[in-house]
Write a protein that holds these residues in place. Structure first.
Motif, PDB file in Angstrom:
ATOM      1  N   THR A  43      48.338  23.386  70.459  1.00 33.40           N
ATOM      2  CA  THR A  43      49.249  23.623  69.333  1.00 33.40           C
ATOM      3  C   THR A  43      48.853  24.844  68.514  1.00 33.40           C
ATOM      4  O   THR A  43      49.448  25.104  67.470  1.00 33.40           O
ATOM      5  N   SER A  44      47.880  25.608  68.982  1.00 31.75           N
ATOM      6  CA  SER A  44      47.391  26.752  68.200  1.00 31.75           C
ATOM      7  C   SER A  44      48.490  27.746  67.862  1.00 31.75           C
ATOM      8  O   SER A  44      48.461  28.375  66.803  1.00 31.75           O
ATOM      9  N   ALA A  45      49.456  27.908  68.757  1.00 32.51           N
ATOM     10  CA  ALA A  45      50.505  28.901  68.532  1.00 32.51           C
ATOM     11  C   ALA A  45      51.382  28.566  67.336  1.00 32.51           C
ATOM     12  O   ALA A  45      52.132  29.427  66.856  1.00 32.51           O
ATOM     13  N   TYR A  46      51.310  27.350  66.834  1.00 29.01           N
ATOM     14  CA  TYR A  46      52.136  26.953  65.704  1.00 29.01           C
ATOM     15  C   TYR A  46      51.476  27.240  64.357  1.00 29.01           C
ATOM     16  O   TYR A  46      52.037  26.922  63.308  1.00 29.01           O
ATOM     17  N   VAL A  47      50.277  27.805  64.380  1.00 31.81           N
ATOM     18  CA  VAL A  47      49.538  28.046  63.140  1.00 31.81           C
ATOM     19  C   VAL A  47      49.706  29.511  62.751  1.00 31.81           C
ATOM     20  O   VAL A  47      49.101  30.398  63.355  1.00 31.81           O
ATOM     21  N   PRO A  48      50.524  29.817  61.724  1.00 35.79           N
ATOM     22  CA  PRO A  48      50.876  31.212  61.416  1.00 35.79           C
ATOM     23  C   PRO A  48      49.991  31.835  60.332  1.00 35.79           C
ATOM     24  O   PRO A  48      50.490  32.519  59.432  1.00 35.79           O
ATOM     25  N   LEU A  49      48.692  31.591  60.385  1.00 33.10           N
ATOM     26  CA  LEU A  49      47.835  32.155  59.353  1.00 33.10           C
ATOM     27  C   LEU A  49      47.823  33.679  59.442  1.00 33.10           C
ATOM     28  O   LEU A  49      47.915  34.254  60.519  1.00 33.10           O
ATOM     29  N   ARG A  50      47.674  34.325  58.299  1.00 28.70           N
ATOM     30  CA  ARG A  50      47.869  35.770  58.184  1.00 28.70           C
ATOM     31  C   ARG A  50      46.535  36.502  58.128  1.00 28.70           C
ATOM     32  O   ARG A  50      45.650  36.139  57.358  1.00 28.70           O
ATOM     33  N   VAL A  51      46.419  37.510  58.955  1.00 32.19           N
ATOM     34  CA  VAL A  51      45.289  38.429  58.874  1.00 32.19           C
ATOM     35  C   VAL A  51      45.869  39.822  58.658  1.00 32.19           C
ATOM     36  O   VAL A  51      46.617  40.326  59.495  1.00 32.19           O
ATOM     37  N   ASP A  52      45.559  40.419  57.524  1.00 36.13           N
ATOM     38  CA  ASP A  52      46.093  41.741  57.179  1.00 36.13           C
ATOM     39  C   ASP A  52      45.368  42.804  58.009  1.00 36.13           C
ATOM     40  O   ASP A  52      44.162  42.998  57.844  1.00 36.13           O
ATOM     41  N   MET A  55      49.030  18.953  64.517  1.00 38.94           N
ATOM     42  CA  MET A  55      49.849  19.853  63.706  1.00 38.94           C
ATOM     43  C   MET A  55      49.366  19.916  62.251  1.00 38.94           C
ATOM     44  O   MET A  55      50.166  20.032  61.322  1.00 38.94           O
ATOM     45  N   TYR A  56      48.043  19.891  62.063  1.00 44.42           N
ATOM     46  CA  TYR A  56      47.487  19.849  60.711  1.00 44.42           C
ATOM     47  C   TYR A  56      46.511  20.996  60.475  1.00 44.42           C
ATOM     48  O   TYR A  56      45.813  21.434  61.395  1.00 44.42           O
ATOM     49  N   LEU A  57      46.465  21.446  59.224  1.00 41.99           N
ATOM     50  CA  LEU A  57      45.375  22.283  58.741  1.00 41.99           C
ATOM     51  C   LEU A  57      44.342  21.397  58.071  1.00 41.99           C
ATOM     52  O   LEU A  57      44.686  20.388  57.442  1.00 41.99           O
ATOM     53  N   MET A  58      43.071  21.769  58.194  1.00 38.88           N
ATOM     54  CA  MET A  58      41.979  20.998  57.609  1.00 38.88           C
ATOM     55  C   MET A  58      41.120  21.905  56.735  1.00 38.88           C
ATOM     56  O   MET A  58      40.877  23.068  57.083  1.00 38.88           O
ATOM     57  N   TRP A  59      40.616  21.346  55.664  1.00 37.58           N
ATOM     58  CA  TRP A  59      39.712  22.088  54.787  1.00 37.58           C
ATOM     59  C   TRP A  59      38.319  21.502  54.907  1.00 37.58           C
ATOM     60  O   TRP A  59      38.141  20.284  54.978  1.00 37.58           O
ATOM     61  N   ASN A  60      37.320  22.381  54.937  1.00 34.03           N
ATOM     62  CA  ASN A  60      35.923  21.949  54.928  1.00 34.03           C
ATOM     63  C   ASN A  60      35.242  22.492  53.684  1.00 34.03           C
ATOM     64  O   ASN A  60      35.005  23.692  53.566  1.00 34.03           O
ATOM     65  N   GLU A  61      34.951  21.593  52.762  1.00 36.59           N
ATOM     66  CA  GLU A  61      34.249  21.958  51.534  1.00 36.59           C
ATOM     67  C   GLU A  61      32.747  21.813  51.765  1.00 36.59           C
ATOM     68  O   GLU A  61      32.295  20.822  52.346  1.00 36.59           O
ATOM     69  N   PRO A  62      31.938  22.800  51.368  1.00 35.24           N
ATOM     70  CA  PRO A  62      30.498  22.617  51.516  1.00 35.24           C
ATOM     71  C   PRO A  62      30.035  21.413  50.701  1.00 35.24           C
ATOM     72  O   PRO A  62      30.381  21.275  49.528  1.00 35.24           O
ATOM     73  N   ALA A  63      29.246  20.555  51.348  1.00 40.92           N
ATOM     74  CA  ALA A  63      28.807  19.320  50.698  1.00 40.92           C
ATOM     75  C   ALA A  63      27.396  19.426  50.131  1.00 40.92           C
ATOM     76  O   ALA A  63      27.083  18.783  49.128  1.00 40.92           O
ATOM     77  N   VAL A  64      26.550  20.220  50.795  1.00 41.66           N
ATOM     78  CA  VAL A  64      25.148  20.361  50.371  1.00 41.66           C
ATOM     79  C   VAL A  64      24.755  21.826  50.480  1.00 41.66           C
ATOM     80  O   VAL A  64      25.438  22.629  51.128  1.00 41.66           O
ATOM     81  N   ALA A  65      23.646  22.173  49.881  1.00 41.65           N
ATOM     82  CA  ALA A  65      23.120  23.536  49.969  1.00 41.65           C
ATOM     83  C   ALA A  65      22.612  23.801  51.384  1.00 41.65           C
ATOM     84  O   ALA A  65      22.187  22.869  52.087  1.00 41.65           O
ATOM     85  N   PRO A  66      22.627  25.043  51.821  1.00 40.30           N
ATOM     86  CA  PRO A  66      22.096  25.350  53.144  1.00 40.30           C
ATOM     87  C   PRO A  66      20.646  24.914  53.290  1.00 40.30           C
ATOM     88  O   PRO A  66      19.837  25.045  52.359  1.00 40.30           O
ATOM     89  N   ALA A  67      20.323  24.401  54.466  1.00 40.03           N
ATOM     90  CA  ALA A  67      18.938  24.005  54.736  1.00 40.03           C
ATOM     91  C   ALA A  67      18.065  25.249  54.874  1.00 40.03           C
ATOM     92  O   ALA A  67      18.507  26.277  55.406  1.00 40.03           O
TER      93      ALA A  67
END
Length: 671
Positions: free
Chosen positions: A335-344, A440-452
């Protein structure tokens, strides 16, 4: 006081499901991980691999500091250095390489270790820096390119069904896909369809755990899928069940393609595929009279010499039956072709034309003496464990004139050949934006902890290097949030109402397509707006294994492991224990012909190399076919190699795709 937070994130790994997850954090430490129950595709479940991700982030062998090689290449001997020392050495070496050989002597070798749009492959993280340096372009074709191009030649796009609509299918063909191992979240929609009377067929050279759960299993010879597809359509024609109205108004090239179909009656296809004629005919009759039919075909189908053609021909089936008209009908690949994210493009710093180096041709690229690669920069990749022609890759990585930088989380086989190793963050520790190539979903990943330790994200590493190189282009220093805002700024209906703020709050958003989604209702994205059938004479390309007239008689395939994802988790003690020693699945007849016994340690070999494995005598593979799962680390395996030592660096028919499932081998006792 103890403070507990639940942080929304997403799995970064190369899987169609891209799960939404929840990380529980106490006093700054991740202490729990579960699937997000509120996300409609994940529904709270993670896989057996990712269930151990939290433990994996805290593993004792995690790389936490920059390192410099102090032993011979390949020895894995390093000393700890500071980030300043690492960046100084890298900047000095890169500047010298560009001055003497030009930017094209740099090969940024990116893999699919993370699929994020900010940190990973989906957004080609690092591209701005490489363009600023004039580096060679990296053609990331290893996974799905042949199939993508095959589908696009038929439909105009690799996009197809929304996998959730399999719940509405009445016949489901799981074609070259082991759903319960490689994307198990689809199974709940299949089960929903079965509860409503759907019939499920697994088409696979191996009787996988998915085939065990299907209503029917067709054990096809590797690489002969197009011949079966043509034969099934032949039966549809025999039944008079082709959708004449759909053919007339929505397709192009039917008369030519009908002649191609007529060349492959079930009797002919049975000889090619190894599937009994009666079984081909029975499935063809079922296909002819069952609407809607949904076909799930994934990357395993196209990892052979005729892989692009196989996907192109399979994609013709719903054009003949008219299944594209129905929810639950058609083909689902990606389903990747359905994701219209923009790169300038103005911010990508596109340089003058430069050469392209192909991921599947790493051994060839490192051996080039006319335009030599002088710097190999590896990130989110483990080519020594995952790429074809392992022994020749090793030869290339041993070159003393090759400056190799590896950004990694663990001491993989590839790390052992690095000159500089940079410690990379894991998913809990950085920000990212994902999509699922199986939903058919976008997902967000929020940083949960500081880098090791001293780990840095991909974007932060490249920002630091740009500063050390003295580069002044502002876009090289965009923050992760700025990148996310740009990606979501496309003026496309699929992104309507989706914002960074909304994603950070909820963790996911469905792309703005109808639900249920029936693609191509307004025409196919081709110049004629019609599905384009395969021309006559081009519907089937035999695999290389069809010519077993030399010393090697067994067609080898390399399926996904149930406990590893490519080579990710190959060093996890518990998952490695579950995987056990490398195995080769052999049919009883082939074992008897070679005097092999169950559990015997043997050498699997061909002209490319060999590996050590234990024999598993089983009826899960047919005579003439052997299988050995991918994913083990060579240096943790007996003999110091894995299955990719046997895979030839050779191109599929489209996109120079890899041929992991198209190699002949033999098996013999250990010397």
């Amino acid at each position: 006081m103890t403070r507990e937070l639940n942080v929304l994130g997403a799995c970064p790994l190369d899987c169609p499901d891209t799960c939404s997850w929840v990380v529980t954090v106490k006093d700054g430490e991740a202490v729990g991980l579960r699937g997000n129950r509120d996300q409609p595709y994940t529904r709270g479940a993670l896989c057996v691999k990712v269930n151990r991700y939290l433990e994996h982030t805290k593993a004792a062998d995690r790389i936490l500091h920059p390192m410099r090689r102090v032993g011979p290449k390949g020895s894995g001997r390093f000393e700890r250095i500071s980030w300043d020392e690492a960046l100084d050495e890298i900047a000095t070496r890169l500047t010298a390489i560009v001055d003497e050989f030009g930017g094209e002597a740099i090969w940024p070798y990116q893999g699919t270790g993370t699929l994020g749009y900010i940190q990973g492959e989906s957004g080609l993280a690092g591209r701005r820096l490489w363009n600023a340096l004039g580096a060679s372009r990296h053609d990331l074709n290893i996974c799905s390119r042949a199939g993508n191009l095959g589908l696009a030649r038929t439909n105009g796009t690799p996009g197809g069904m929304d996998p959730e609509t399999f719940a509405l299918s009445k016949l489901i063909l799981l074609w070259g896909t082991n759903t319960l191992t490689s994307g198990h979240h689809l199974w709940k929609f299949i089960q929903e369809a079965r509860a409503n009377g759907a019939h499920v067929v697994a088409i696979d050279p191996i009787r996988t755990r998915t085939a065990d759960q299907a209503d029917e299993h067709l054990a096809i010879r590797p690489g002969t899928d197009a011949a079966l597809a043509l034969a099934l359509m032949h039966v549809v024609l025999d039944e008079g069940a082709e959708d004449r109205d759909y053919l007339e108004h929505h397709t192009k090239g039917w008369e030519d393609f009908e002649r191609e179909i007529r060349k492959y009656p079930p009797k002919v296809a049975a000889e090619i595929t190894g599937i009994p004629e009666k079984d081909i005919r029975a499935l063809g009759v079922r296909l002819a009279h069952t609407r809607p039919t949904g076909i799930r075909a994934t990357m395993g189908v196209q990892r052979h010499q005729g892989g692009g053609t196989a996907m192109r021909t399979i994609a013709c089936i719903p054009g003949v039956t008219g299944d594209w008209k129905y929810p639950g009908g058609g083909v689902a690949y990606s389903t990747s072709a359905y994701v219209p994210l923009r790169v300038d493009p103005r911010r990508e710093l596109l340089p003058r034309p430069v050469r392209t180096l192909t991921m599947t041709r790493l051994a060839e690229g490192l051996a080039d003496t006319e335009k030599p690669v002088k710097c190999l920069w590896v990130y989110a990749a483990n080519p020594m464990g995952s790429t074809s022609d392992q022994n020749r890759i090793r030869e290339g990585l041993l070159r003393e004139d090759l400056f190799t930088v590896v950004m990694e989380q663990f001491p993989t086989d590839t790390v052992d050949y690095a000159d500089i190793v940079l410690p990379a963050t894991m998913q809990f520790e950085h920000m990212d934006l994902h999509h699922g190539y199986g939903h058919m979903y976008l997902m967000w990943n929020e940083p949960a902890v500081a880098p090791a330790g001293e780990c840095a994200s991909t974007t932060e590493t490249f920002r630091r290097l740009a500063r050390r190189l003295g580069l002044t282009e502002p876009s090289l220093y965009d923050s992760d949030l700025q990148i996310a805002e740009e990606l979501l700024s496309a003026d496309h209906p699929a992104l309507a109402g989706i914002t960074v703020e909304g994603l950070r709050e909820r963790g996911w958003a469905r792309l703005g397509y109808p639900d249920p989604f029936v693609p191509f209702t307004d025409g196919f994205p081709t110049p004629s707006r019609r599905l384009r059938f395969v021309p006559e004479g081009k519907g089937y390309v035999p695999p290389a294994t069809a010519r077993a007239d030399g010393p090697y008689k067994l067609a080898m395939i390399t399926p996904a492991s149930h406990v590893f994802l490519n080579t990710v988790f190959g060093n996890n003690p518990e998952l490695a224990r579950r995987a056990g020693a490398p195995k080769v699945l052999v049919n009883e007849k082939d074992a008897a012909d070679r005097g092999l016994t169950h559990g015997q340690r043997v050498r699997v070999f061909n002209d490319n190399g060999g590996m050590t494995a234990e024999v598993e005598i089983t009826d899960r593979v047919a005579p003439g076919v052997v299988a050995t799962p991918k994913g083990s680390w060579p240096k943790l395996s007996p003999g110091g190699t894995n299955v990719n030592a046997l895979v030839e660096e050779r191109d599929a028919d489209m996109g120079r795709g890899a041929v992991y499932h198209d190699n002949l081998v033999e098996i013999g006792p250990l010397p």
